[in-house]
Write a protein that holds these residues in place. Structure first.
Motif, short mmCIF file in Angstrom:
data_model
loop_
_atom_site.label_atom_id
_atom_site.label_comp_id
_atom_site.label_asym_id
_atom_site.label_seq_id
_atom_site.Cartn_x
_atom_site.Cartn_y
_atom_site.Cartn_z
N PRO A 176 -52.89 18.79 3.70
CA PRO A 176 -53.01 18.06 2.43
C PRO A 176 -52.68 16.58 2.55
O PRO A 176 -51.75 16.20 3.27
N MET A 177 -53.45 15.78 1.84
CA MET A 177 -53.15 14.35 1.67
C MET A 177 -53.61 13.99 0.27
O MET A 177 -54.61 14.54 -0.21
N PHE A 215 -60.16 20.36 -5.25
CA PHE A 215 -58.77 20.10 -5.67
C PHE A 215 -58.33 18.75 -5.10
O PHE A 215 -58.72 18.36 -3.99
N ASP A 216 -57.46 18.03 -5.86
CA ASP A 216 -57.22 16.62 -5.53
C ASP A 216 -56.49 16.37 -4.22
O ASP A 216 -56.78 15.41 -3.53
N ASN A 217 -55.52 17.21 -3.85
CA ASN A 217 -54.72 16.90 -2.66
C ASN A 217 -55.26 17.49 -1.37
O ASN A 217 -54.63 17.37 -0.32
N TRP A 250 -50.23 28.79 4.03
CA TRP A 250 -49.72 28.36 2.71
C TRP A 250 -48.29 27.85 2.79
O TRP A 250 -47.91 26.92 2.09
N LYS A 251 -47.49 28.44 3.72
CA LYS A 251 -46.11 27.92 3.88
C LYS A 251 -46.16 26.45 4.29
O LYS A 251 -45.40 25.62 3.80
N GLN A 252 -47.09 26.16 5.23
CA GLN A 252 -47.23 24.78 5.71
C GLN A 252 -47.77 23.87 4.61
O GLN A 252 -47.30 22.74 4.43
N VAL A 253 -48.77 24.36 3.87
CA VAL A 253 -49.34 23.57 2.77
C VAL A 253 -48.24 23.24 1.76
O VAL A 253 -48.14 22.11 1.26
N ASP A 254 -47.40 24.20 1.46
CA ASP A 254 -46.28 24.01 0.54
C ASP A 254 -45.37 22.86 1.02
O ASP A 254 -45.01 21.98 0.25
N ARG A 255 -45.06 22.89 2.33
CA ARG A 255 -44.21 21.81 2.90
C ARG A 255 -44.95 20.48 2.84
O ARG A 255 -44.38 19.45 2.48
N ASP A 256 -46.24 20.49 3.19
CA ASP A 256 -47.01 19.24 3.21
C ASP A 256 -47.11 18.63 1.81
O ASP A 256 -47.05 17.41 1.65
N LEU A 257 -47.28 19.49 0.80
CA LEU A 257 -47.40 18.97 -0.57
C LEU A 257 -46.08 18.34 -1.02
O LEU A 257 -46.08 17.35 -1.76
N MET A 258 -44.97 18.88 -0.55
CA MET A 258 -43.68 18.23 -0.83
C MET A 258 -43.61 16.87 -0.13
O MET A 258 -43.20 15.88 -0.72
N ASP A 259 -44.05 16.85 1.11
CA ASP A 259 -44.01 15.59 1.89
C ASP A 259 -44.81 14.47 1.24
O ASP A 259 -44.45 13.31 1.36
N ALA A 263 -45.09 17.98 -4.86
CA ALA A 263 -44.20 19.07 -5.30
C ALA A 263 -42.77 18.65 -5.01
O ALA A 263 -42.51 17.86 -4.09
N GLU A 264 -41.83 19.21 -5.79
CA GLU A 264 -40.44 18.77 -5.64
C GLU A 264 -39.55 19.78 -4.93
O GLU A 264 -38.52 19.44 -4.37
N ARG A 265 -39.95 21.06 -4.96
CA ARG A 265 -39.10 22.07 -4.32
C ARG A 265 -39.98 23.10 -3.61
O ARG A 265 -41.15 23.29 -3.99
N PRO A 266 -39.44 23.76 -2.59
CA PRO A 266 -40.21 24.76 -1.86
C PRO A 266 -40.72 25.84 -2.80
O PRO A 266 -39.98 26.30 -3.69
N GLY A 267 -41.95 26.23 -2.65
CA GLY A 267 -42.52 27.31 -3.46
C GLY A 267 -43.16 26.83 -4.74
O GLY A 267 -43.95 27.56 -5.36
N GLN A 268 -42.83 25.61 -5.16
CA GLN A 268 -43.35 25.11 -6.45
C GLN A 268 -44.88 25.02 -6.46
O GLN A 268 -45.55 25.47 -7.39
N ALA A 269 -45.43 24.48 -5.37
CA ALA A 269 -46.89 24.28 -5.32
C ALA A 269 -47.60 25.62 -5.40
O ALA A 269 -48.58 25.79 -6.14
N MET A 270 -47.08 26.58 -4.64
CA MET A 270 -47.72 27.91 -4.63
C MET A 270 -47.63 28.55 -6.01
O MET A 270 -48.60 29.12 -6.51
#
Ligand code: NAD
Length: 262
Positions: free
Chosen positions: A97-98, A151-153, A195-204, A208-215
């Motif tokens: 994601p970017m 999707f935007d990101n 998806w775990k990695q996407v979740d981390r990348d979206l925080m980066d 997203a602000e916390r782990p699991g939020q994006a999912m």
């Protein structure tokens, strides 16, 4: 008698996640399976883990699906081991994601390379082998809900998965004369390493602000009320590899729990 007894299948991206589950479900229904992945050690471990139950029906190959020579070697290895090739799952895929405005050429080329070009090469080289055998075959591509909505990101990922849909249609038209069908399936949100990695990348990237939020947010509208497990996908993938789907070609089956009603 299993649904795919003695069918020789290749599954790419099979060291983990959806690909591993597809391969194991095929074994369970009588197929002979080559588990293939860029992570050679991990995919060899997957094959070893299955050998206890399925013996010589299992093999593995290290492959970068963007490299035509390596794809040819994977197919040659499968044919050498099992005598022919009946079904290929072009399932290997990547995401990174970017934010839309930050997408770079490198990000685009990496994702389009694996998900788009990798799918194209896998289709061409599998078809070449199937045409030579003269008994038809099945090619099955992994699409996504991102094949149906942008999707935007994850813009390059969406573009690459729309590419998978059009490649499925183009391939179906071209290969019909050889009795080769080309289909695909489109998962929604599946709980895998990706998806775990996407979740981390979206925080980066601040999405997203916390782990699991994006999912959680992404999954809120799933009519079936939960994200998928890889096992939710495999009833359909085994069907697509079996003769029960012989009259289908050029189609993508949504397996997203009702996220995108198209
Ligand atoms: P994953 O990251 O768990 O597994 C992907 C596998 O592909 C990995 O083992 C990786 O090593 C392999 N791979 C990556 N690049 C490769 C290359 N160049 N050559 C060969 N192998 C390579 O992901 P997953 O969730 O199991 O996803 C599998 C497929 O399903 C992908 O095409 C993905 O885009 C698609 N998909 C996943 C989801 C989801 O929610 N997880 C949803 C829709 C579609």
């Amino acid at each position: 008698m299993g649904r795919v007894t003695d069918r020789v299948c290749i599954v790419t991206g099979a060291a983990q996640g959806i690909g591993r589950a597809i391969g194991e479900a095929l074994l369970d229904e009588g197929a002979k399976v080559c588990f293939a992945d860029i992570n050679g050690n991990k995919v060899a471990d997957v094959a070893d883990a299955n050998r206890a139950d399925y013996g010589d029906d299992v093999t593995s190959a290290q492959v970068d699906v963007t490299d035509r020579d390596q794809v040819r070697a994977m197919i040659a290895h499968t044919v050498e081991t099992h005598g022919r090739l009946d079904v290929t799952f072009n399932n290997a895929g990547v995401n990174k994601p970017m934010n839309f405005m930050d997408v770079t050429e490198d990000n685009w080329n990496f994702i389009m390379g694996v998900n788009g070009l990798g799918c194209m090469i896998g289709m061409q080289e599998s078809a070449r082998q199937m045409i030579q055998q003269g008994q038809g075959g099945k090619i099955i591509n992994t699409a996504s809900i991102a094949s149906r909505q942008g999707f935007d990101n994850v813009a390059p990922y969406c573009a690459s998965k729309w590419a998978v849909v059009s490649l499925t249609q183009s391939g179906a038209r071209d290969l019909a004369k050889h009795d080769i069908t080309v289909t695909g399936f489109a998962p929604g949100v599946v709980a895998t390493e990706m998806w775990k990695q996407v979740d981390r990348d979206l925080m980066d990237i601040g999405a997203a602000e916390r782990p699991g939020q994006a999912m959680e947010e992404f999954s809120a509208e799933i009519l079936r009320g939960r994200v998928a497990r890889p096992e939710d996908i495999t009833g359909t993938t085994t069907f697509l590899a079996s003769k029960d789907s012989d009259y289908m070609t050029g189609q993508i089956v949504m397996i997203d729990g009702g996220m995108t009603l198209v």
